[in-house]
Design an enzyme around this catalytic site. Structure first.
Site, PDB file in Angstrom:
ATOM      1  N   TYR A   1      24.808 -48.854  29.042  1.00 41.83           N
ATOM      2  CA  TYR A   1      25.181 -48.099  27.842  1.00 41.83           C
ATOM      3  C   TYR A   1      26.369 -48.768  27.129  1.00 41.83           C
ATOM      4  CZ  TYR A   1      26.374 -43.912  25.074  1.00 41.83           C
ATOM      5  OH  TYR A   1      26.648 -43.023  24.055  1.00 41.83           O
TER       6      TYR A   1
ATOM      7  N   LYS B   1      25.914 -50.652  23.719  1.00 40.98           N
ATOM      8  CA  LYS B   1      26.532 -50.155  22.491  1.00 40.98           C
ATOM      9  C   LYS B   1      27.463 -51.195  21.867  1.00 40.98           C
ATOM     10  CE  LYS B   1      25.071 -45.875  21.839  1.00 40.98           C
ATOM     11  NZ  LYS B   1      24.506 -45.424  20.547  1.00 40.98           N
TER      12      LYS B   1
END
Ligand code: UDP
Length: 336
Positions: free
Chosen positions: A144, A148
């Site tokens: 994640y 991101k």
């Protein structure tokens, strides 16, 4: 009115955002693969003639014309993005690239939802946008966090190529319509408190987070889309009130009137120790600041879960004053 695409619109923040956009009279197209979103979040919107839902994955090329787009398509709760780690990486890379391509092709604008996780376990406090972060590539959160971060780099590269894009780094957001099995701390604590199950704290509870009520987040996102200029703005969006997880547990117990116990479990993998946004940039540029105090926002959220659990179990689960919960629910309805 412009046609707005909301990728990940069937998720928690996305569904609130779409309700706001539809109330403003926009035409809204929701694209969601339902990996962590739910049709139940958008059920009442399906009747709206200005609304269209497409079950699709942003990692597949798509050709929907739009004037503006919000990207919220990514699992955001640690247990879910860790379970869907490769899909998370794909959504952040292939998916974001598809959206940027489509935005460039359509001549539109994209507000990309990034995250406080780009700061990792921060060594700088509070976190300002210019801080580059402290993130490991080989951790349970890396799919994640690094996904991101790469998504932001893609925004940067497409901006250089003429794409109108802006980056919103969302800090912890909570409110009604979080899923009861979402796994994040606010929904976990409230559901446990209302059902009398132990509130589980990972570690000793001294880690901090700063919680923003969803209507404030949505307000900022809408203003961000409307901000003039094409300089790739990057803003933290969150509520700067910081609190330890243990204090959140105590507050939830007090507000629900629950006698549920607190259980301490081993720390979660790669759990950041503290987190608080500096929101000066967004405050100045968007003339925005969070309006909903944590106690109020929690009461709204407790009222939501209380109604949900009541519908499921047939009994009122929160102790205390039913009228107070009904009032909180009505007040929340006016905001969201
Ligand atoms: N947490 C906890 N108990 C829970 C869920 C989360 O103690 O039932 C902790 C978690 O370890 C983290 C903080 O609460 O320190 C916020 O977790 P969340 O999953 O909501 O979001 P994060 O900010 O970590 O992405």
């Amino acid at each position: 009115m412009p046609r707005i695409l909301v990728a990940g619109g069937a998720g928690f923040v996305g569904s609130h955002l779409m309700r706001r956009l539809l109330a403003q009279g926009h035409e809204v197209v929701c694209v969601d693969n339902l990996s962590t979103g739910f049709v139940s979040n958008i059920e009442e919107l399906l009747e709206n003639p200005n609304f269209r839902f497409m079950e699709a994955d942003i990692t597949d090329p798509f050709h929907i014309p739009f004037d503006a787009a919000f990207n919220l398509a990514c699992p955001a709760s640690p247990p879910h993005y860790q379970r869907l780690s490769l899909e998370t990486i794909d959504a952040c890379t292939v998916g974001v690239r598809n959206l940027l391509r489509a935005t460039l092709r359509n001549g539109g604008r994209l507000v990309h939802a990034s995250t406080s996780e780009v700061y990792g376990d921060p060594e700088v406090h509070p976190q300002r946008e210019r801080y580059h972060g402290n993130v490991g590539t080989l951790t349970e959160r890396a799919c994640y966090d690094e996904g991101k971060r790469l998504a932001e780099t893609l925004c940067y590269e497409y901006h250089k190529r003429g794409c109108s894009v802006r980056i919103a780094r969302l800090f912890n957001t909570y409110g009604p319509f979080m899923h009861q099995d979402d796994g994040r701390v606010v929904s976990n604590f409230i559901v446990s408190a209302l059902t009398g199950r132990p509130l589980t704290i990972y570690g000793d509870g001294s880690q901090t987070r700063s919680f923003c009520f969803v209507s404030d987040t949505v307000d900022a996102l809408v203003r961000f889309m409307d901000l003039p200029g094409e300089h790739l703005p990057v803003f933290n969006l969150g509520n700067p009130r910081e609190m330890q997880v243990i204090d959140l547990a105590r507050l939830v117990l007090r507000l629900t009137g629950s006698a549920a116990p607190i259980h301490f479990l081993p720390p979660a993998a790669a759990d950041p120790g503290r987190r608080r946004p500096c929101i000066q940039r967004a405050r100045r540029a968007l003339d925005w600041r969070p309006q909903v105090e944590l106690e109020k926002g929690l009461q709204y959220t407790i009222a939501y879960f209380s109604e949900l659990l009541q519908a499921q179990t047939g009994r009122f689960t929160a102790s205390g004053d039913v009228a107070r919960f009904q009032q909180a629910s009505a007040d929340a309805g006016a905001l969201i």
